[in-house]
Scaffold this active site. Structure first.
Site, PDB file in Angstrom:
ATOM      1  N   SER A  52      15.218  -3.981 -36.895  1.00  0.00           N
ATOM      2  CA  SER A  52      15.226  -4.097 -38.365  1.00  0.00           C
ATOM      3  C   SER A  52      15.871  -2.882 -39.029  1.00  0.00           C
ATOM      4  O   SER A  52      15.778  -1.759 -38.523  1.00  0.00           O
ATOM      5  CB  SER A  52      13.794  -4.207 -38.895  1.00  0.00           C
ATOM      6  OG  SER A  52      13.139  -5.294 -38.303  1.00  0.00           O
ATOM      7  N   SER A  84       8.061   0.074 -34.519  1.00  0.00           N
ATOM      8  CA  SER A  84       6.694   0.385 -34.071  1.00  0.00           C
ATOM      9  C   SER A  84       6.706   1.414 -32.956  1.00  0.00           C
ATOM     10  O   SER A  84       7.437   1.251 -31.967  1.00  0.00           O
ATOM     11  CB  SER A  84       5.992  -0.879 -33.569  1.00  0.00           C
ATOM     12  OG  SER A  84       5.905  -1.829 -34.589  1.00  0.00           O
ATOM     13  N   GLU A 167       8.612 -11.909 -28.073  1.00  0.00           N
ATOM     14  CA  GLU A 167       7.733 -11.258 -29.055  1.00  0.00           C
ATOM     15  C   GLU A 167       6.821 -12.292 -29.730  1.00  0.00           C
ATOM     16  O   GLU A 167       5.621 -12.093 -29.858  1.00  0.00           O
ATOM     17  CB  GLU A 167       8.574 -10.551 -30.117  1.00  0.00           C
ATOM     18  CG  GLU A 167       7.718  -9.869 -31.183  1.00  0.00           C
ATOM     19  CD  GLU A 167       8.525  -8.979 -32.123  1.00  0.00           C
ATOM     20  OE1 GLU A 167       9.755  -9.147 -32.203  1.00  0.00           O
ATOM     21  OE2 GLU A 167       7.905  -8.133 -32.784  1.00  0.00           O
ATOM     22  N   GLU A 286       7.554 -17.490 -43.364  1.00  0.00           N
ATOM     23  CA  GLU A 286       8.612 -18.341 -43.940  1.00  0.00           C
ATOM     24  C   GLU A 286       9.726 -18.582 -42.903  1.00  0.00           C
ATOM     25  O   GLU A 286      10.234 -19.693 -42.767  1.00  0.00           O
ATOM     26  CB  GLU A 286       9.215 -17.686 -45.199  1.00  0.00           C
ATOM     27  CG  GLU A 286       8.297 -17.660 -46.418  1.00  0.00           C
ATOM     28  CD  GLU A 286       7.168 -16.641 -46.306  1.00  0.00           C
ATOM     29  OE1 GLU A 286       7.324 -15.637 -45.574  1.00  0.00           O
ATOM     30  OE2 GLU A 286       6.115 -16.860 -46.936  1.00  0.00           O
TER      31      GLU A 286
HETATM   32  C1  LIG Z   1       3.474  -4.273 -38.275  1.00  0.00           C
HETATM   33  C2  LIG Z   1       4.960  -4.445 -38.199  1.00  0.00           C
HETATM   34  C3  LIG Z   1       5.632  -3.997 -37.086  1.00  0.00           C
HETATM   35  C4  LIG Z   1       7.012  -4.128 -37.003  1.00  0.00           C
HETATM   36  N1  LIG Z   1       7.637  -3.622 -35.898  1.00  0.00           N
HETATM   37  C5  LIG Z   1       8.977  -3.702 -35.808  1.00  0.00           C
HETATM   38  C6  LIG Z   1       9.657  -3.115 -34.694  1.00  0.00           C
HETATM   39  O1  LIG Z   1       9.044  -2.528 -33.796  1.00  0.00           O
HETATM   40  N2  LIG Z   1      11.003  -3.172 -34.669  1.00  0.00           N
HETATM   41  C7  LIG Z   1      11.729  -3.799 -35.626  1.00  0.00           C
HETATM   42  O2  LIG Z   1      12.939  -3.853 -35.513  1.00  0.00           O
HETATM   43  N3  LIG Z   1      11.123  -4.357 -36.713  1.00  0.00           N
HETATM   44  C8  LIG Z   1       9.761  -4.315 -36.826  1.00  0.00           C
HETATM   45  N4  LIG Z   1       9.127  -4.863 -37.914  1.00  0.00           N
HETATM   46  C9  LIG Z   1       9.930  -5.427 -38.982  1.00  0.00           C
HETATM   47  C10 LIG Z   1       9.829  -6.928 -39.122  1.00  0.00           C
HETATM   48  O3  LIG Z   1      10.540  -7.591 -38.106  1.00  0.00           O
HETATM   49  C11 LIG Z   1      10.376  -7.267 -40.525  1.00  0.00           C
HETATM   50  O4  LIG Z   1       9.511  -6.660 -41.473  1.00  0.00           O
HETATM   51  C12 LIG Z   1      10.440  -8.750 -40.767  1.00  0.00           C
HETATM   52  O5  LIG Z   1      11.413  -9.354 -39.963  1.00  0.00           O
HETATM   53  C13 LIG Z   1      10.773  -9.054 -42.266  1.00  0.00           C
HETATM   54  O6  LIG Z   1      11.879  -8.348 -42.689  1.00  0.00           O
HETATM   55  P1  LIG Z   1      11.834  -7.485 -44.043  1.00  0.00           P
HETATM   56  O7  LIG Z   1      10.610  -6.618 -43.985  1.00  0.00           O
HETATM   57  O8  LIG Z   1      13.139  -6.828 -44.203  1.00  0.00           O
HETATM   58  O9  LIG Z   1      11.580  -8.540 -45.194  1.00  0.00           O
HETATM   59  P2  LIG Z   1      12.691  -9.443 -45.924  1.00  0.00           P
HETATM   60  O10 LIG Z   1      13.565 -10.060 -44.890  1.00  0.00           O
HETATM   61  O11 LIG Z   1      13.325  -8.623 -46.976  1.00  0.00           O
HETATM   62  O12 LIG Z   1      11.795 -10.574 -46.564  1.00  0.00           O
HETATM   63  C14 LIG Z   1      11.085 -10.396 -47.793  1.00  0.00           C
HETATM   64  C15 LIG Z   1      10.414 -11.715 -48.132  1.00  0.00           C
HETATM   65  O13 LIG Z   1      11.420 -12.737 -48.322  1.00  0.00           O
HETATM   66  C16 LIG Z   1      11.162 -13.849 -47.467  1.00  0.00           C
HETATM   67  N5  LIG Z   1      12.439 -14.396 -46.974  1.00  0.00           N
HETATM   68  C17 LIG Z   1      13.515 -13.697 -46.530  1.00  0.00           C
HETATM   69  N6  LIG Z   1      14.490 -14.537 -46.133  1.00  0.00           N
HETATM   70  C18 LIG Z   1      14.018 -15.792 -46.320  1.00  0.00           C
HETATM   71  C19 LIG Z   1      14.561 -17.099 -46.090  1.00  0.00           C
HETATM   72  N7  LIG Z   1      15.781 -17.262 -45.566  1.00  0.00           N
HETATM   73  N8  LIG Z   1      13.783 -18.177 -46.403  1.00  0.00           N
HETATM   74  C20 LIG Z   1      12.528 -18.011 -46.924  1.00  0.00           C
HETATM   75  N9  LIG Z   1      11.973 -16.793 -47.177  1.00  0.00           N
HETATM   76  C21 LIG Z   1      12.700 -15.705 -46.867  1.00  0.00           C
HETATM   77  C22 LIG Z   1      10.355 -13.276 -46.309  1.00  0.00           C
HETATM   78  O14 LIG Z   1       9.592 -14.294 -45.682  1.00  0.00           O
HETATM   79  C23 LIG Z   1       9.502 -12.238 -47.013  1.00  0.00           C
HETATM   80  O15 LIG Z   1       8.378 -12.850 -47.586  1.00  0.00           O
HETATM   81  C24 LIG Z   1       7.740  -4.753 -38.034  1.00  0.00           C
HETATM   82  C25 LIG Z   1       7.064  -5.215 -39.169  1.00  0.00           C
HETATM   83  C26 LIG Z   1       5.695  -5.064 -39.263  1.00  0.00           C
HETATM   84  C27 LIG Z   1       4.983  -5.574 -40.479  1.00  0.00           C
END
Ligand SMILES: Cc1cc2nc3c(=O)[nH]c(=O)nc-3n(C[C@H](O)[C@H](O)[C@H](O)COP(=O)(O)OP(=O)(O)OC[C@H]3O[C@@H](n4cnc5c(N)ncnc54)[C@H](O)[C@@H]3O)c2cc1C
Length: 317
Positions: A52, A84, A167, A286
């Site tokens: 990410s 993480s 995962e 989602e």
């Molecule tokens: C506890 C935790 C551990 C994590 N660990 C890791 C890790 O080790 N390595 C890593 O790389 N990442 C990690 N992540 C990141 C995680 O994969 C991302 O937070 C997740 O994929 C969402 O991306 P974002 O936070 O950028 O949210 P966004 O993609 O910006 O999404 C924001 C909101 O918009 C919604 N949304 C976005 N696109 C769409 C769509 N096309 N249709 C409908 N709704 C949509 C989402 O569902 C969400 O509600 C971790 C996250 C958490 C919470």
């Protein structure tokens, strides 16, 4: 699995054991497998997943971290986030863009990054619970040898799909990975004043049936009946179920769950806050619903106006 072994595979070791090990087993060269797998299997090396970015979470294929090749090495520049246990990690599985002129899914390559390389800076982020389990990772002219490339150049998206599928299955199959069991909340309900309330018992029954259905679905998958969206189905069900269990546990504990004299989190408050991460990590609910809609229900694919266009030509926020 004994409790201590289960603990060992939870927390910092979860990423290596559940995500990285099967990906290296599937995509790694014999040398890479010999070099990295023993440290994961023996619980020596902590790994992190560097996927990410600030502008690429759900739409991971938009990632902008760049890797440029020169004379047998790659130089990486960019930023990762939510990684993480990156602060404890010896290695990271890194996705970087190696060809910006390809469509976004095709110009990505995967690398096995030594986190002690010069140019890697890790900054922990504070979570809702006050803990610091995930981090920002800055990559500033980090040199990665070509031997640390996992899979062919440009195949990073397919490599990442192996990791994400592992995962999602991992996040739904084990309490060590964050699934919240119903049993303690059920026991608390039995001893509460509300036990006579049919609405409460109805809620508990719904949770119990969902938990059993999830267990059976996971067992069926172990027996070989699974499709490519299995992990999305069980990850979605497990994470949403866990949140409903922690919400009920908090409600049953009443006002006492809100705070303690020391202003620390009570176990019920901790569980409630901590469970918020479950519907985000590993792909949000989602996104899991979209995968299920497309791959299981056969609905139309989500529209993507940029499909087929070079990543370098796509406007990004
Ligand atoms: C506890 C935790 C551990 C994590 N660990 C890791 C890790 O080790 N390595 C890593 O790389 N990442 C990690 N992540 C990141 C995680 O994969 C991302 O937070 C997740 O994929 C969402 O991306 P974002 O936070 O950028 O949210 P966004 O993609 O910006 O999404 C924001 C909101 O918009 C919604 N949304 C976005 N696109 C769409 C769509 N096309 N249709 C409908 N709704 C949509 C989402 O569902 C969400 O509600 C971790 C996250 C958490 C919470």
């Amino acid at each position: 699995m004994s409790d201590s072994t289960e603990e060992q595979w939870a927390g910092p070791y979860f990423v290596g054991r559940t995500l990285i090990e099967p990906t290296i087993a599937a995509w790694g060269t014999a040398e890479q497998q010999q070099r990295y797998l023993p440290g994961i299997g023996d619980g020596v090396d902590v790994w992190c997943q560097l996927f990410s970015e600030p502008g690429a979470g759900s739409d991971l294929a938009s990632l902008a971290t760049r890797a440029r090749q020169a004379e047998g090495t790659w130089t990486v520049d960019g930023q990762k986030v939510w990684s993480s246990f990156a602060n404890l990690a010896r290695y990271g599985m890194l996705l970087a863009r190696t060809d910006p002129d390809q469509p976004k899914h095709q110009g990505i390559t995967c690398f096995l990054l030594d986190m002690q390389s010069p140019g890697v800076t890790v900054r922990p982020l504070r979570q809702l619970t006050g803990e610091e389990h995930f981090c920002e990772v800055f990559l500033d002219a980090v040199v990665v040898p070509d031997e640390a490339r996992l899979g062919p150049v440009g195949a990073g998206w397919r490599v990442a799909m192996s990791t994400l599928s592992a995962e999602r299955s991992g996040l739904s199959g084990s309490s060590a990975a964050g699934g919240v069991p119903l049993a303690p909340v059920l026991a608390a309900a039995r001893h509460s004043e509300g036990w006579a309330d049919p609405v409460l018992r109805d809620r508990l029954m719904t949770l119990l049936v969902t938990e059993r259905a999830l267990e059976l679905t996971n067992l069926r998958a172990q027996g070989g009946t699974r499709n490519s969206a299995h992990g999305s189905i069980t990850k979605l069900a497990q994470s949403e179920l866990s949140q409903r269990i922690t919400e009920l546990g908090y409600e049953l504990a009443g006002a006492a769950a809100a705070c303690t004299a020391e202003d620390a989190l009570t176990p019920e408050a901790y569980a409630l806050l901590d469970s918020r991460r479950l519907t985000i990590a590993g792909g949000t609910s989602e996104i899991q619903r979209t995968i299920i809609a497309e791959r299981v229900l056969g609905l139309d694919r989500e529209p993507d106006p940029d499909r087929g266009r070079a990543w370098s030509e796509v406007r990004r926020g």
